[in-house]
Write a protein that holds these residues in place. Sequence first.
Motif, PDB file in Angstrom:
ATOM      1  N   PRO A  17      28.168  25.779 -50.477  1.00 22.85           N
ATOM      2  CA  PRO A  17      28.414  24.679 -49.539  1.00 22.85           C
ATOM      3  C   PRO A  17      29.343  25.040 -48.392  1.00 22.85           C
ATOM      4  N   ASP A  18      30.080  26.134 -48.509  1.00 22.18           N
ATOM      5  CA  ASP A  18      30.990  26.539 -47.441  1.00 22.18           C
ATOM      6  C   ASP A  18      30.353  27.497 -46.431  1.00 22.18           C
ATOM      7  N   ALA A  19      29.125  27.904 -46.681  1.00 16.28           N
ATOM      8  CA  ALA A  19      28.443  28.813 -45.752  1.00 16.28           C
ATOM      9  C   ALA A  19      28.141  28.083 -44.446  1.00 16.28           C
ATOM     10  N   PRO A  20      28.180  28.785 -43.311  1.00 17.86           N
ATOM     11  CA  PRO A  20      27.861  28.123 -42.033  1.00 17.86           C
ATOM     12  C   PRO A  20      26.406  27.644 -42.017  1.00 17.86           C
ATOM     13  N   GLU A  21      26.172  26.578 -41.263  1.00 21.98           N
ATOM     14  CA  GLU A  21      24.824  25.998 -41.203  1.00 21.98           C
ATOM     15  C   GLU A  21      23.794  26.948 -40.612  1.00 21.98           C
ATOM     16  N   GLY A  22      24.142  27.706 -39.611  1.00 19.90           N
ATOM     17  CA  GLY A  22      23.167  28.605 -39.017  1.00 19.90           C
ATOM     18  C   GLY A  22      22.099  27.861 -38.245  1.00 19.90           C
ATOM     19  N   LEU A  23      20.946  28.495 -38.118  1.00 22.94           N
ATOM     20  CA  LEU A  23      19.868  27.941 -37.302  1.00 22.94           C
ATOM     21  C   LEU A  23      19.033  26.898 -38.029  1.00 22.94           C
ATOM     22  N   THR A  24      18.967  26.966 -39.349  1.00 26.82           N
ATOM     23  CA  THR A  24      18.118  26.037 -40.082  1.00 26.82           C
ATOM     24  C   THR A  24      18.951  25.031 -40.849  1.00 26.82           C
ATOM     25  N   ARG A  25      18.446  23.832 -40.908  1.00 29.25           N
ATOM     26  CA  ARG A  25      19.172  22.753 -41.579  1.00 29.25           C
ATOM     27  C   ARG A  25      18.360  22.219 -42.741  1.00 29.25           C
ATOM     28  N   PHE A  26      18.580  22.798 -43.908  1.00 34.88           N
ATOM     29  CA  PHE A  26      18.024  22.235 -45.126  1.00 34.88           C
ATOM     30  C   PHE A  26      18.778  22.801 -46.319  1.00 34.88           C
ATOM     31  N   PRO A  27      18.959  21.977 -47.365  1.00 32.08           N
ATOM     32  CA  PRO A  27      19.621  22.451 -48.571  1.00 32.08           C
ATOM     33  C   PRO A  27      18.618  23.225 -49.432  1.00 32.08           C
ATOM     34  N   GLN A  28      19.117  23.888 -50.448  1.00 32.32           N
ATOM     35  CA  GLN A  28      18.208  24.569 -51.369  1.00 32.32           C
ATOM     36  C   GLN A  28      17.473  23.567 -52.264  1.00 32.32           C
ATOM     37  N   ALA A  29      18.070  22.407 -52.508  1.00 31.91           N
ATOM     38  CA  ALA A  29      17.431  21.386 -53.355  1.00 31.91           C
ATOM     39  C   ALA A  29      18.043  20.023 -53.075  1.00 31.91           C
ATOM     40  N   ARG A  30      17.336  18.978 -53.492  1.00 31.05           N
ATOM     41  CA  ARG A  30      17.847  17.606 -53.458  1.00 31.05           C
ATOM     42  C   ARG A  30      17.563  17.003 -54.823  1.00 31.05           C
ATOM     43  N   SER A  31      18.443  16.161 -55.300  1.00 33.76           N
ATOM     44  CA  SER A  31      18.215  15.498 -56.580  1.00 33.76           C
ATOM     45  C   SER A  31      18.396  13.991 -56.419  1.00 33.76           C
ATOM     46  N   VAL A  32      17.630  13.248 -57.222  1.00 31.90           N
ATOM     47  CA  VAL A  32      17.661  11.795 -57.172  1.00 31.90           C
ATOM     48  C   VAL A  32      17.611  11.284 -58.607  1.00 31.90           C
ATOM     49  N   SER A  33      18.430  10.281 -58.901  1.00 31.60           N
ATOM     50  CA  SER A  33      18.379   9.671 -60.227  1.00 31.60           C
ATOM     51  C   SER A  33      17.290   8.602 -60.251  1.00 31.60           C
ATOM     52  N   SER A  34      17.068   7.973 -61.386  1.00 33.56           N
ATOM     53  CA  SER A  34      15.999   6.972 -61.511  1.00 33.56           C
ATOM     54  C   SER A  34      16.309   5.703 -60.710  1.00 33.56           C
ATOM     55  N   GLY A  35      15.389   4.743 -60.762  1.00 41.64           N
ATOM     56  CA  GLY A  35      15.557   3.503 -60.003  1.00 41.64           C
ATOM     57  C   GLY A  35      15.072   3.654 -58.576  1.00 41.64           C
ATOM     58  N   SER A  36      13.985   4.427 -58.397  1.00 42.48           N
ATOM     59  CA  SER A  36      13.505   4.704 -57.047  1.00 42.48           C
ATOM     60  C   SER A  36      11.986   4.704 -56.999  1.00 42.48           C
ATOM     61  N   ARG A  37      11.476   4.684 -55.784  1.00 39.85           N
ATOM     62  CA  ARG A  37      10.043   4.806 -55.536  1.00 39.85           C
ATOM     63  C   ARG A  37       9.805   6.180 -54.913  1.00 39.85           C
ATOM     64  N   THR A  38       8.844   6.915 -55.437  1.00 42.94           N
ATOM     65  CA  THR A  38       8.510   8.237 -54.909  1.00 42.94           C
ATOM     66  C   THR A  38       7.236   8.134 -54.084  1.00 42.94           C
ATOM     67  N   ILE A  39       7.266   8.691 -52.883  1.00 45.68           N
ATOM     68  CA  ILE A  39       6.111   8.675 -51.982  1.00 45.68           C
ATOM     69  C   ILE A  39       5.713  10.118 -51.731  1.00 45.68           C
ATOM     70  N   TYR A  40       4.458  10.449 -52.046  1.00 46.18           N
ATOM     71  CA  TYR A  40       3.923  11.787 -51.815  1.00 46.18           C
ATOM     72  C   TYR A  40       3.108  11.728 -50.532  1.00 46.18           C
ATOM     73  N   ILE A  41       3.541  12.462 -49.524  1.00 50.28           N
ATOM     74  CA  ILE A  41       2.931  12.374 -48.197  1.00 50.28           C
ATOM     75  C   ILE A  41       1.995  13.556 -47.986  1.00 50.28           C
ATOM     76  N   ALA A  42       0.750  13.246 -47.685  1.00 45.93           N
ATOM     77  CA  ALA A  42      -0.254  14.273 -47.436  1.00 45.93           C
ATOM     78  C   ALA A  42       0.113  15.077 -46.195  1.00 45.93           C
ATOM     79  N   GLY A  43      -0.572  16.174 -45.981  1.00 47.50           N
ATOM     80  CA  GLY A  43      -0.357  16.966 -44.773  1.00 47.50           C
ATOM     81  C   GLY A  43      -0.602  16.114 -43.535  1.00 47.50           C
TER      82      GLY A  43
END
Length: 146
Positions: free
Chosen positions: A12-38
């Motif tokens: 988490p202390d590494a500089p952001e650099g040119l790209t902005r995305f984490p290695q992963a995201r996590s979500v607990s239950s109580g949500s709606r998941t939407i799968y978006i086609a290409g």
Amino acid sequence: MSPNGQAFLLDPDAPEGLTRFPQARSVSSGSRTIYIAGIASILPDGTVTGIEDGKVPDVREQTKTILKTIDEIIKGATEGKGGVHNLIDAVVYLTEMERDYAGMNEIWNTVFESRMVAPARATVGVKDLPDRRFVVEVKGVAVVLE
């Protein structure tokens, strides 16, 4: 917490650099998941954005259109409770990686201002997309807390 869950960064202390995305995201239950086609840069009237006669398609304009369309899809699927910032995972397909990666990433970084709010992402070079006018396509998964 961000609307698309918790970001995970190996360093988490590494500089952001040119790209902005984490290695992963996590979500607990109580949500709606939407799968978006290409999603490509085609509008409801059948026109394709980023196209000018005799010129290479504009990956920036196409990326803007795609992210706006994904935002509208998520809003529609959640009665307005979510949007593009609820993406937890995305795959970007580019037909010309060397030419178009920087332009796509520039627009991506205007929508997702940091790795802490951006979805996990892969970018893949492909030979073709369904229409020769498309230079970029994005598919994804969004989670909207209920």
